[in-house]
Design an enzyme around this catalytic site. Structure first.
Site, PDB file in Angstrom:
ATOM      1  N   ASP A 252     -59.152 -10.923  68.676  1.00 49.12           N
ATOM      2  CA  ASP A 252     -60.053 -10.839  69.867  1.00 49.12           C
ATOM      3  C   ASP A 252     -59.106 -10.375  70.979  1.00 49.12           C
ATOM      4  OD1 ASP A 252     -61.885 -11.292  71.759  1.00 49.12           O
ATOM      5  OD2 ASP A 252     -62.624 -13.237  71.016  1.00 49.12           O
ATOM      6  N   CYS A 253     -59.830  -9.805  72.146  1.00 48.73           N
ATOM      7  CA  CYS A 253     -58.900  -9.109  72.991  1.00 48.73           C
ATOM      8  C   CYS A 253     -57.915  -9.729  73.751  1.00 48.73           C
ATOM      9  CB  CYS A 253     -59.895  -8.278  73.896  1.00 48.73           C
ATOM     10  SG  CYS A 253     -61.163  -7.188  73.022  1.00 48.73           S
TER      11      CYS A 253
END
Length: 718
Positions: A252-253
């Site tokens: 995930d970012c």
């Protein structure tokens, strides 16, 4: 050898050939070039003729954040359709537009973010708590429903071409992620082996094994002490070894920097990057993997693992047909024109989909559908009445045309030349409280002048959604409770106190309640975030052009006080499968404008594979043509086993007076349970099988006015 085995073997051969080609490409890269290919904004390698590529794109319910696209209803609304075929059709439309936009952007050498073919969707986390702000990105609270819809969305995105992926889908967020949003960067979700296997992992397993999803995204949080994006247990032992996943894993970012900044499981960026890649993460949304160069120089990672990660990524690119020039002429998806994007064809599909998402919760004395010929004035009140934000949810694109609730009703009346006036009032701000600037006098005036009042209340993605996206300062996108925010409740009370019939439309991604006002409302409909065509769909239902057919994919609780703590990931007393209290509106519940009767239920079993075949006769005994969602629930033997659980569902369209025999199958997994060690087993005793238009719980029976059919089954244990 049967056809399925032949197809699997053929697919394996093709995948191996593609992977070998990817290996040959990667072998030509220097270690530094490889490192730069492991971040989402991968630069070009000009000496190898490789273009720059940003892996980050979103396709939750339409191509997002890159200009014009068809904005379909939010994922939770798609779940309310209980329609697998339609969900795949939506995903196919999304991937068609993604290809069309990609083809256009490539012509102009535009390689930026949100312009690739790697779509980071669907979100198949379990919506275990109604307070979670991102729950509307999911397919609800049930692992079976989520599995079936997740698989079909992946198949729609990736397509069925023998040689090329249409787009690459991504199952996220692996695993055990559902709030609180404000704690996600530091939170450790403690989940038992039983709950992992029984609730949190089935949809991911189905997407990997059945749909062959190309990408899996790790979550921000830890799970049982391990950061999800660097969890050997989850990414290697479960995903790769147990399930046989062959695609690539993306973080995930900016999640990898959480390893040292918030989870404190590492001390430096190099250690965080090494922990992630060594434990199975191939691609970093963010910049932490740029530290892999230093990590390699200090012996924290091997060149073999770095090559493997980049090979995983280039295998995906080759499947998409974006690397090898020889593939360009063979790839049928390269011919999809930009003109298809948000075209009339797409808008018609969007309208049909939106109509299917609406869930009618209450319809006292059949006040709906409205007959505009018998009305002189309709009052439309509420902060979501003329709000575009209330249509779209999050991770949305930009439609070429939007229809708010007010616009949809006005257009419907104008198109049908109805001599019925529409009066409107915003009523109040969506969530701010300021009686000095509200419109209470206007609300009272509109109510006084109207024959019927349509209230448009709820939320939008500015306060319900992801931390950082939602501007909800007090809850980071989550809800504190189930109440309407701001002064909306006072507006509801003012409308009810006017003595006029009041129809409440919730535009939200999750459960809400108006407390004691519930009993005084004439009708209630949950409209979710219904997409760019939402206002038209709502009008078509309100005036009876179509019947509502949606069913709740989540439980509507009476209060949050009956729920466990938000940070408690145990499933005890959560969702319809384990809850002990009576719901306000149960999972699986939804009214229509007609009535369906069930009869002649028959069950045949196969003791060898412990499966069952179910047939039931369904008849539309009302006056409206409509589509029914036939639901099958199974209650396993034993006092401490879960409540009856959804194990099959299908759609059947019936004209008024028509009847059809519906057939459904239950495999062995429908009857299995999970023990404390996370192992599946077959319990001994009699199973109860229920077939009908709802759950078999008392609340659903009272609301629906009928019981599902019941059958007792016991296998001859081999």
């Amino acid at each position: 050898m049967d056809k399925v085995k032949k197809d699997i073997n053929k697919n394996e051969v093709l995948c191996n050939e593609i992977r070998k080609k990817a290996e040959r490409i990667v072998e030509q890269m220097t270690p530094e070039e490889m490192v730069y290919q492991t971040v989402n904004s991968a630069p070009p390698i000009e000496r190898l003729g490789i273009k720059g590529y940003d892996w980050w794109n979103e396709g939750l319910h339409g191509v997002a954040r890159a200009g014009v696209a068809t904005v379909f209803p939010q994922a939770i609304g798609l779940a309310a359709t209980f329609d697998e075929d339609m969900v795949e059709q939506v995903a196919d439309a999304v991937s068609t537009e993604a290809r069309a936009k990609f083809n256009m952007q490539q012509n102009y050498s535009d390689y930026g973010r949100y312009k690739g073919l790697t779509m980071w969707a669907p979100n198949i986390n379990i919506f275990r708590d109604p307070r979670w702000g991102r729950g509307h990105e999911t397919y609800g609270e049930d692992p079976y429903l989520t599995s079936r819809l997740g698989v079909r969305y992946v198949e729609g995105l990736q397509g069925h071409n023998e040689h090329f992926l249409k787009t690459a889908a991504c199952a996220k967020h692996f695993v055990g992620h559902s709030g609180p949003e404000g704690l996600r960067h530091e939170f450790d979700a403690r989940i038992s082996k039983k709950d992992l296997e029984d609730t949190y992992m089935p949809a991911f397993e189905a997407c990997v094994k059945e749909a062959r999803v190309e990408t899996v995204m790790g979550a921000y949080n830890r799970i049982n002490g391990e950061p999800c994006c660097g969890s050997k247990t989850m990414l290697i032992d479960v995903l790769r070894k147990k399930w046989g996943f062959r695609g690539h894993v993306v973080s995930d970012c900016f999640a990898i920097r959480d390893f040292h900044e918030h989870h404190h499981v590492t001390k430096t960026p190099e250690e965080s990057a090494a922990m992630a890649i060594n434990n199975g993460c191939d691609l970093n949304c963010g910049k932490m993997f740029l530290y892999l160069t230093s990590a390699y120089e200090h012996g924290l990672i091997s060149i073999e693992r770095l090559k493997e990660a980049v090979t995983n990524l280039y295998t995906t690119k080759l499947k998409l047909g974006t690397v090898d020039p020889a593939d360009m002429g063979k790839n049928p998806y390269n011919n999809i024109p930009f003109s298809i994007v948000d075209s009339k064809e797409m808008q018609k599909l969007n309208l049909r989909v939106s109509e299917k998402t609406m869930v009618l919760l209450k319809n006292k004395d059949n006040i709906l559908p409205l007959n505009p010929e018998k009305l002189t004035t309709i009052g439309i009140i509420g902060p979501n009445a003329n709000s575009r934000a209330a249509l779209v949810g999050n991770y949305e694109g930009t439609a070429s045309r939007y229809y708010t609730v007010t616009e949809g009703i006005q257009d419907y009346l104008d198109k049908n030349e109805m001599n019925c006036r529409v009066l409107t009032s915003e009523g109040c701000h969506l969530y701010k409280e300021s009686w000095k600037t509200n419109r209470i006098s206007e609300v009272n005036a509109v109510c006084h002048a109207s024959d019927v009042i349509i209230l448009c209340m709820g939320l939008d993605s500015t306060i319900e959604g992801e931390q950082g996206d939602a501007g909800n300062d007090f809850a980071s996108g989550d809800k504190l409770n189930l109440n309407l925010p701001g002064e909306q409740q006072q507006i509801v009370e003012a409308a009810v106190n006017s003595g006029k019939p009041v129809i409440l439309l919730y535009l939200s991604g999750s459960a809400l309640t108006v407390g004691s006002m519930e009993d005084k409302l004439s009708a209630i409909m949950q409209c979710w975030y219904p997409g760019a065509q939402g206002g038209r769909a709502i009008a078509n239902i309100l005036f009876g052009k179509v019947s509502p057919q949606g069913h709740l994919p989540v439980t509507f609780y009476k209060t949050t006080e009956e729920l466990p703590d938000f940070t408690d990931y145990s499933m005890e007393n959560r969702t319809y499968r384990y809850m002990k209290n009576e719901a306000l509106y149960p999972f699986g519940y939804g009214l229509t404008y007609t009535r369906f009767e069930y009869s002649n239920m028959m069950v045949s079993t196969n003791n060898e594979d412990m499966s069952a075949q179910i047939t039931v006769l369904v008849k539309n005994t009302g006056k409206f043509d409509c589509t029914e969602t036939v639901q099958v629930y199974v209650k396993a033997p034993g006092m401490d086993t879960p409540n009856p659980q959804l194990k099959a569902f299908t759609k059947v369209s019936l004209k008024a007076g028509e009847e059809k025999v519906v057939k459904m199958s239950l495999t062995k997994s429908a009857f299995s349970l999970v023990d404390d060690n996370g192992e599946r087993f077959m319990p001994r005793g009699s199973f109860q099988i229920y077939a009908g238009g709802s759950q078999p719980d008392i609340r659903s029976i009272n609301l629906m006015g009928q019981k599902p059919l019941e059958y007792e089954l016991e296998f001859e244990m081999m």
